[in-house]
Structures are given as structure tokens and as C-alpha cells.
Design a protein around this motif. Structure first.
Motif, PDB file in Angstrom:
ATOM      1  N   ALA A   8      16.753   7.036 -13.343  1.00 20.37           N
ATOM      2  CA  ALA A   8      17.223   6.912 -14.763  1.00 20.37           C
ATOM      3  C   ALA A   8      18.719   7.614 -14.716  1.00 20.37           C
ATOM      4  N   LYS A   9      18.510   8.819 -14.351  1.00 22.25           N
ATOM      5  CA  LYS A   9      19.995   9.634 -14.338  1.00 22.25           C
ATOM      6  C   LYS A   9      21.235   8.961 -13.594  1.00 22.25           C
ATOM      7  N   ILE A  10      20.715   8.481 -12.479  1.00 18.38           N
ATOM      8  CA  ILE A  10      21.647   7.717 -11.569  1.00 18.38           C
ATOM      9  C   ILE A  10      22.179   6.452 -12.557  1.00 18.38           C
ATOM     10  N   GLN A  11      21.363   5.660 -12.989  1.00 14.78           N
ATOM     11  CA  GLN A  11      21.556   4.668 -13.748  1.00 14.78           C
ATOM     12  C   GLN A  11      22.340   4.624 -15.029  1.00 14.78           C
ATOM     13  N   LYS A  12      22.097   6.027 -15.758  1.00 16.29           N
ATOM     14  CA  LYS A  12      22.890   6.313 -16.931  1.00 16.29           C
ATOM     15  C   LYS A  12      24.230   6.916 -16.454  1.00 16.29           C
ATOM     16  N   VAL A  13      24.169   7.784 -15.641  1.00 20.40           N
ATOM     17  CA  VAL A  13      25.583   8.560 -15.555  1.00 20.40           C
ATOM     18  C   VAL A  13      26.275   7.926 -14.370  1.00 20.40           C
ATOM     19  N   HIS A  14      25.781   7.532 -13.206  1.00 21.45           N
ATOM     20  CA  HIS A  14      26.836   6.844 -12.396  1.00 21.45           C
ATOM     21  C   HIS A  14      27.021   5.515 -12.486  1.00 21.45           C
ATOM     22  N   LEU A  15      26.035   4.641 -12.867  1.00 24.65           N
ATOM     23  CA  LEU A  15      26.262   3.043 -13.391  1.00 24.65           C
ATOM     24  C   LEU A  15      26.434   2.885 -14.419  1.00 24.65           C
ATOM     25  N   GLU A  16      26.517   4.053 -15.415  1.00 22.54           N
ATOM     26  CA  GLU A  16      26.884   3.818 -16.725  1.00 22.54           C
ATOM     27  C   GLU A  16      26.011   2.742 -17.539  1.00 22.54           C
ATOM     28  N   ASP A  17      24.963   2.448 -17.353  1.00 21.57           N
ATOM     29  CA  ASP A  17      23.973   1.618 -17.641  1.00 21.57           C
ATOM     30  C   ASP A  17      22.567   2.385 -18.187  1.00 21.57           C
ATOM     31  N   PRO A  18      22.772   2.818 -19.382  1.00 19.29           N
ATOM     32  CA  PRO A  18      21.502   3.721 -20.028  1.00 19.29           C
ATOM     33  C   PRO A  18      20.464   2.461 -20.262  1.00 19.29           C
ATOM     34  N   GLY A  19      20.811   1.192 -20.505  1.00 18.75           N
ATOM     35  CA  GLY A  19      19.934   0.285 -20.861  1.00 18.75           C
ATOM     36  C   GLY A  19      19.051   0.131 -19.702  1.00 18.75           C
ATOM     37  N   ALA A  20      19.424   0.106 -18.367  1.00 19.93           N
ATOM     38  CA  ALA A  20      18.773   0.223 -17.152  1.00 19.93           C
ATOM     39  C   ALA A  20      17.637   1.402 -17.155  1.00 19.93           C
ATOM     40  N   ALA A  21      18.422   2.562 -17.433  1.00 22.34           N
ATOM     41  CA  ALA A  21      17.784   3.852 -17.432  1.00 22.34           C
ATOM     42  C   ALA A  21      16.616   3.831 -18.418  1.00 22.34           C
ATOM     43  N   ILE A  22      16.515   3.197 -19.598  1.00 21.10           N
ATOM     44  CA  ILE A  22      15.670   3.155 -20.419  1.00 21.10           C
ATOM     45  C   ILE A  22      14.435   2.338 -19.924  1.00 21.10           C
ATOM     46  N   GLU A  23      14.834   1.162 -19.259  1.00 20.26           N
ATOM     47  CA  GLU A  23      13.860   0.280 -18.657  1.00 20.26           C
ATOM     48  C   GLU A  23      13.077   0.974 -17.527  1.00 20.26           C
ATOM     49  N   THR A  24      13.808   1.557 -16.814  1.00 17.81           N
ATOM     50  CA  THR A  24      13.179   2.425 -15.678  1.00 17.81           C
ATOM     51  C   THR A  24      12.060   3.405 -16.141  1.00 17.81           C
ATOM     52  N   LEU A  25      12.361   4.205 -17.351  1.00 19.03           N
ATOM     53  CA  LEU A  25      11.347   5.139 -17.714  1.00 19.03           C
ATOM     54  C   LEU A  25      10.198   4.404 -18.585  1.00 19.03           C
ATOM     55  N   ARG A  26      10.581   3.225 -19.336  1.00 20.41           N
ATOM     56  CA  ARG A  26       9.217   2.568 -19.888  1.00 20.41           C
ATOM     57  C   ARG A  26       8.408   2.178 -18.923  1.00 20.41           C
ATOM     58  N   ASP A  27       8.979   1.430 -17.871  1.00 22.65           N
ATOM     59  CA  ASP A  27       8.106   1.039 -16.681  1.00 22.65           C
ATOM     60  C   ASP A  27       7.438   2.005 -16.115  1.00 22.65           C
ATOM     61  N   ALA A  28       7.927   2.937 -16.042  1.00 18.40           N
ATOM     62  CA  ALA A  28       7.036   4.317 -15.171  1.00 18.40           C
ATOM     63  C   ALA A  28       5.947   4.652 -16.208  1.00 18.40           C
ATOM     64  N   ILE A  29       6.351   4.728 -17.463  1.00 23.71           N
ATOM     65  CA  ILE A  29       5.264   5.252 -18.470  1.00 23.71           C
ATOM     66  C   ILE A  29       4.209   4.375 -18.471  1.00 23.71           C
ATOM     67  N   GLU A  30       4.502   2.893 -18.253  1.00 23.89           N
ATOM     68  CA  GLU A  30       3.614   1.995 -18.537  1.00 23.89           C
ATOM     69  C   GLU A  30       2.806   1.508 -17.522  1.00 23.89           C
ATOM     70  N   ARG A  31       3.339   1.621 -16.478  1.00 17.27           N
ATOM     71  CA  ARG A  31       2.685   1.173 -15.099  1.00 17.27           C
ATOM     72  C   ARG A  31       1.619   1.850 -14.426  1.00 17.27           C
ATOM     73  N   GLN A  32       1.548   3.207 -14.912  1.00 16.46           N
ATOM     74  CA  GLN A  32       0.356   3.974 -14.176  1.00 16.46           C
ATOM     75  C   GLN A  32      -0.004   5.127 -15.050  1.00 16.46           C
ATOM     76  N   GLU A  33      -1.108   5.687 -14.857  1.00 14.78           N
ATOM     77  CA  GLU A  33      -1.514   6.760 -15.799  1.00 14.78           C
ATOM     78  C   GLU A  33      -0.838   7.948 -15.061  1.00 14.78           C
ATOM     79  N   TRP A  34      -0.545   8.736 -16.048  1.00 13.45           N
ATOM     80  CA  TRP A  34       0.075  10.109 -15.748  1.00 13.45           C
ATOM     81  C   TRP A  34      -0.721  11.155 -16.260  1.00 13.45           C
ATOM     82  N   GLU A  35      -0.622  12.407 -15.502  1.00 16.53           N
ATOM     83  CA  GLU A  35      -1.182  13.685 -16.188  1.00 16.53           C
ATOM     84  C   GLU A  35      -0.588  13.701 -17.460  1.00 16.53           C
ATOM     85  N   GLU A  36      -0.959  14.706 -18.397  1.00 20.44           N
ATOM     86  CA  GLU A  36      -0.500  14.878 -19.634  1.00 20.44           C
ATOM     87  C   GLU A  36       1.138  15.389 -19.587  1.00 20.44           C
ATOM     88  N   ARG A  37       1.070  16.329 -18.941  1.00 17.55           N
ATOM     89  CA  ARG A  37       2.266  16.983 -18.788  1.00 17.55           C
ATOM     90  C   ARG A  37       3.650  16.019 -18.211  1.00 17.55           C
TER      91      ARG A  37
END
Length: 90
Positions: A8-37
Motif C-alpha cells: 500500500a505504501k508503494i502504491q501511495k508514495v511511488h505509484l501515486e495511486d492512493p486508491g490502489a493502496a486503499i483497495e489493497t488494505l481493504r482486500d487484506a482486511i476482508e480476505r482473511q482472519e487477523w489477530e486483534e492487533r
């Protein structure tokens, strides 16, 4: 969680595409179970992207409210409340 954050950082900073960074993190959160932290960490990063880069405070607030709901009586919830207070949304 860190590979997703770095992508997401590469997408935001280097590719100047914050929309892609948002999608990356949304997908990460939604696709698997994470520990609380890890889930809270990803949600905070996502809220920051919405607020700072997409200028979408409404979505950022919704994510902070979700943190409070999902992780009541934790430091994550307290941090989300503090963020909402800083935004004048509490």
C-alpha cells in the motif's frame, strides 16, 4: 500484515495511486482472519488513507467506529475514540 502495508505504501508514495493502496488494505482486511492487533493496525492505516489521501473523512470515521465496535474495552478502541475526538466526531 507488513507486506500489505508495504504494498500500500508503494502504491501511495511511488505509484501515486492512493486508491490502489486503499483497495489493497481493504482486500487484506476482508480476505482473511487477523489477530486483534493486526486487524486494528490495518484498519487504522486504512482510515488514515481515507482521511489524508482520499479526503474521505466519512469513511475514515466509519472505520474508527468499526474498531470501537469490534474491539471494545481495548487500547485499539481507546485509540479510535481519541482519533474521533481529534476529528471533532465524538
Amino acid at each position: 500484515r507488513m507486506p500489505y502495508v508495504e504494498i500500500a505504501k508503494i502504491q501511495k508514495v511511488h505509484l501515486e495511486d492512493p486508491g490502489a493502496a486503499i483497495e489493497t488494505l481493504r482486500d487484506a482486511i476482508e480476505r482473511q482472519e487477523w489477530e486483534e492487533r493486526d486487524a486494528a493496525f490495518l484498519m487504522f492505516r486504512l482510515a488514515e488513507l481515507y482521511d489524508q489521501d482520499a479526503e474521505d473523512r466519512e469513511s475514515a470515521v466509519a472505520i474508527m467506529e468499526q474498531v470501537i465496535e469490534q474491539f471494545p474495552k481495548t487500547r485499539h478502541s481507546a485509540n479510535a475514540r481519541t482519533k474521533l475526538n481529534n476529528w471533532g466526531m465524538a
